[in-house]
Scaffold this active site. Structure first.
Site, PDB file in Angstrom:
ATOM      1  N   TYR A  49      31.308  46.334  48.592  1.00 51.54           N
ATOM      2  CA  TYR A  49      31.929  47.600  48.217  1.00 51.54           C
ATOM      3  C   TYR A  49      31.091  48.386  47.216  1.00 51.54           C
ATOM      4  CZ  TYR A  49      36.079  46.164  50.740  1.00 51.54           C
ATOM      5  OH  TYR A  49      36.945  45.801  51.725  1.00 51.54           O
ATOM      6  N   TYR A 106      46.333  41.537  50.863  1.00 49.61           N
ATOM      7  CA  TYR A 106      44.903  41.578  51.210  1.00 49.61           C
ATOM      8  C   TYR A 106      44.582  40.337  52.036  1.00 49.61           C
ATOM      9  CZ  TYR A 106      39.888  41.515  51.176  1.00 49.61           C
ATOM     10  OH  TYR A 106      38.582  41.474  51.595  1.00 49.61           O
ATOM     11  N   ASP A 109      48.697  32.884  54.126  1.00 48.74           N
ATOM     12  CA  ASP A 109      47.289  33.072  53.771  1.00 48.74           C
ATOM     13  C   ASP A 109      47.080  32.512  52.364  1.00 48.74           C
ATOM     14  OD1 ASP A 109      44.784  33.865  53.026  1.00 48.74           O
ATOM     15  OD2 ASP A 109      44.989  35.944  53.701  1.00 48.74           O
ATOM     16  N   LYS A 134      37.898  30.444  50.496  1.00 48.00           N
ATOM     17  CA  LYS A 134      37.380  30.502  49.112  1.00 48.00           C
ATOM     18  C   LYS A 134      37.116  29.158  48.427  1.00 48.00           C
ATOM     19  CE  LYS A 134      38.552  35.182  47.795  1.00 48.00           C
ATOM     20  NZ  LYS A 134      39.349  35.941  48.753  1.00 48.00           N
TER      21      LYS A 134
HETATM   22  C1  LIG Z   1      39.297  36.644  49.918  1.00 46.46           C
HETATM   23  C2  LIG Z   1      40.475  36.605  50.803  1.00 46.46           C
HETATM   24  C3  LIG Z   1      40.349  36.728  52.199  1.00 46.46           C
HETATM   25  C4  LIG Z   1      39.024  36.979  52.875  1.00 46.46           C
HETATM   26  O1  LIG Z   1      38.131  35.932  52.701  1.00 46.46           O
HETATM   27  P1  LIG Z   1      36.540  36.214  52.897  1.00 46.46           P
HETATM   28  O2  LIG Z   1      35.930  34.869  52.735  1.00 46.46           O
HETATM   29  O3  LIG Z   1      36.151  37.184  51.838  1.00 46.46           O
HETATM   30  O4  LIG Z   1      36.359  36.750  54.273  1.00 46.46           O
HETATM   31  C5  LIG Z   1      41.501  36.650  52.950  1.00 46.46           C
HETATM   32  N1  LIG Z   1      42.707  36.455  52.387  1.00 46.46           N
HETATM   33  C6  LIG Z   1      42.860  36.316  51.055  1.00 46.46           C
HETATM   34  C7  LIG Z   1      44.215  36.081  50.494  1.00 46.46           C
HETATM   35  C8  LIG Z   1      41.757  36.408  50.211  1.00 46.46           C
HETATM   36  O5  LIG Z   1      41.920  36.307  48.889  1.00 46.46           O
END
Ligand SMILES: *Cc1c(COP(=O)(O)O)cnc(C)c1O
Length: 443
Positions: A31, A159, A260, A289
Site C-alpha cells: 500500500y 478484513y 478467519d 500469519k
Molecule cells: C492478514 C490477514 C489476511 C490476509 O493474509 P495475507 O497473508 O496478508 O494474504 C486475511 N485475514 C485476516 C484476518 C488477516 O489478518
C-alpha cells in the site's frame, strides 16, 4: 508502456543510501506509492524482540511483523528446523507426492483447532487461505446440487485479504478495496458487531444480522467473520455472544460458518483460537500469519469431514484448487517447530502477562485529549486517536524512540512477540504516550 532503458547488471554494493535509493525507485511496498513513497528503513538483522537497522538503531518490535512473529526473531530452534529440512529437500510438488513435515503439521493442526476440523488444505498466504475457504463453501453447495447458494454473508469492518474473492468480503468502504467494487463478487454485509468485549451484552446487537440470514439464507453459501478481533478493518474487539449467535444462525439457516483466524489464531487473544471465547467450532477455519512463527509464508484452511466429503462426492470428484508451492516442506518444518514451542504452553502465561501489562500501561491513555478509545485483549493493545496519524512523521518518531510501531489511520496498535518482557512493554507504551503529545505526528 514503459520506456525501455537498456538492461544493466545490478552491482549493489553495500552502500545503504544506494540500496534505499533503488528501493524507493523500483520496489513496491505494501500500500505505497511509487511516485511519492513513504521512507523505508533498511534492516540489518533481527533477534529476539529486536529489529536492528543498518543505520544502527535497535528497535523493539511492537508489531510481530504483522502478527506473525511469536517466539522472536532468529530463534535457534526454528533456525535448526529450517536448516535440517533444507538439507533433506526444500521443496517437492504436492501432487502425487507427500512428506513427513506436511503430515506432521496436519496432525498438529487437527489436534489443536476447535473440534470437528479434520481436513487440512495447505496454501501460501492468508488471502489464498480465504480464497480456498470461499471456494470450499461454494463447491460444497454445488456438490449438493444447490446452485442457488453462492453468496457470502459477512459483517462490516472486516478484513480478509487482498485477492479478489477476499476483497469481496472486506469492509466495502474502509476495506481499502472500494475502487475494485464494480468487478467484485456481490456479497452481503451486516452491520459490524457493536457490543465491545467485556461490555454488557446488547441483545439486539445481532438483530440485523439475524434479519439478513432470514431473508437471504437460500442464496448464502457461507458466513465469514474474524472471531472476536476485527483486525485490519479497524482493530475492534467484540463480545463473544455475538460470535455464539453467528454459529446459531448458521445452524438454523443451513449456512457454512468460516472463521478467519489468520490474525487471532495461535494464542494472540489469550485463547489458542479466538473461537474458544464463544465455545464454538466453525465449519471452516483459516490460519496464516502466525503459522510459522513469522519465518515463512504459509497458510492453512481446515474444514469438517462433512464439508470435505460432500465436496469430494460432488460432480467434480475433487476440490478444485492446488497451488504450486502447496505444503512447502521448509515452511511446514518451521511451522512444526514453532507449534512445538507453542505447545510447551508458556504462551498462556506470556500472553496473560502481556495483557495485564498493556491494560495497566495503555488503559490510562483513555483520558488523553487526543485519544478516542483504548482496547486491550490478550497480546493486543490498541490506541485509537481522534484524528489520523501522519505516517511519515509518526514512524520517524517511533524509530527515534527505539520502537517499531506502524499505525494506520487513527489506529496506533501493538501486538508484540510473546517473549516481550515487562521493560520492553514499558518502552513500547511510553513511546505511544510520547507520540500522543506530539502534534507533528497527527493530521
Ligand atoms: C492478514 C490477514 C489476511 C490476509 O493474509 P495475507 O497473508 O496478508 O494474504 C486475511 N485475514 C485476516 C484476518 C488477516 O489478518
Amino acid at each position: 508502456m514503459s520506456t525501455n532503458s537498456p538492461k544493466k547488471t545490478l552491482h549493489m554494493n553495500k552502500n545503504q543510501t544506494e540500496i534505499l535509493e533503488y528501493d524507493k525507485n523500483h520496489v513496491w511496498h505494501p500500500y505505497t506509492s511509487m511516485t511519492n513513497p513513504l521512507p523505508s528503513y533498511l534492516v540489518d538483522s533481527a533477534a529476539g524482540v529486536h529489529i536492528t537497522l543498518s543505520s544502527g538503531e535497535k528497535l523493539i518490535d511492537g508489531m510481530s511483523s504483522w502478527w506473525s512473529v511469536l517466539h522472536g526473531y532468529n530463534h535457534p530452534e526454528l533456525n535448526r528446523a529450517l536448516i535440517k529440512q533444507s538439507e533433506k529437500f526444500s521443496h517437492v510438488m504436492f501432487g502425487g507426492l507427500t512428506h513427513q513435515p506436511a503430515v506432521e503439521l496436519a496432525q498438529k493442526l487437527v489436534a489443536m483447532t476447535p473440534c470437528g476440523l479434520n481436513k487440512v488444505f495447505l496454501s501460501d498466504s492468508g488471502s489464498v487461505a480465504v480464497e480456498v475457504a470461499l471456494k470450499m463453501a461454494i463447491q460444497y453447495w454445488h456438490s449438493k446440487n444447490n446452485t442457488e447458494k453462492h453468496k457470502i454473508l459477512t459483517v462490516k469492518n472486516g478484513y480478509h485479504g487482498d485477492t479478489f474473492a477476499a476483497m469481496s468480503v472486506c469492509d466495502p468502504v474502509n476495506g481499502m478495496h472500494q475502487l475494485f467494487e464494480p468487478v467484485l463478487m456481490k456479497n452481503l454485509f451486516a452491520p459490524a458487531p457493536k457490543t465491545a468485549f467485556g461490555a454488557t451484552w446488547q441483545q439486539d446487537d445481532c438483530a440485523q444480522l439475524a434479519a439478513m440470514f432470514a431473508k437471504h439464507h437460500h442464496e448464502i453459501a457461507a458466513f465469514i467473520i474474524e472471531p472476536i478481533v476485527q483486525g485490519a478493518g479497524g482493530m475492534r474487539i467484540y463480545h463473544p455472544n455475538y460470535l455464539k449467535t453467528c454459529r446459531a444462525l448458521c445452524d438454523q439457516y443451513d449456512v457454512l460458518m468460516i472463521a478467519d483466524e489468520i490474525a487471532t489464531g495461535l494464542g494472540r487473544t489469550g485463547k489458542l483460537f479466538a473461537c474458544e471465547w464463544a465455545d464454538i467450532s466453525p465449519d471452516i477455519i483459516c490460519l496464516g500469519k502466525t503459522l510459522t512463527g513469522g519465518y515463512m509464508t504459509l497458510a492453512a484452511t481446515l474444514c469438517t469431514d462433512d464439508v470435505a466429503n460432500t465436496i469430494s462426492r460432488g460432480e467434480a470428484n475433487c476440490f478444485m484448487h492446488g497451488p504450486t508451492f502447496m505444503g512447502n516442506p521448509l515452511a511446514c518444518a518451521v511451522a512444526n517447530a514453532s507449534l512445538n514451542i507453542l505447545m510447551r504452553n508458556e504462551w498462556q502465561q506470556q500472553v496473560a502477562d502481556i495483557e495485564q501489562a498493556l491494560k495497566h500501561m495503555l488503559l490510562p491513555l483513555k483520558s488523553h485529549t487526543r485519544v478516542f478509545d483504548v482496547r486491550v485483549l490478550g497480546a493486543i493493545g490498541v490506541v485509537e486517536s481522534k484524528t489520523p496519524v501522519d505516517m511519515a512523521a509518526i514512524q520517524k518518531r517511533f524509530v527515534e524512540l527505539g520502537v517499531w510501531i506502524r499505525p494506520f489511520g487513527k489506529l496506533i496498535y501493538i501486538m508484540p512477540p510473546f517473549i516481550t518482557d515487562l521493560e520492553q512493554l514499558r518502552q513500547l507504551s511510553a513511546a505511544i504516550k510520547t507520540v500522543l503529545s506530539d502534534d507533528a505526528c497527527f493530521q
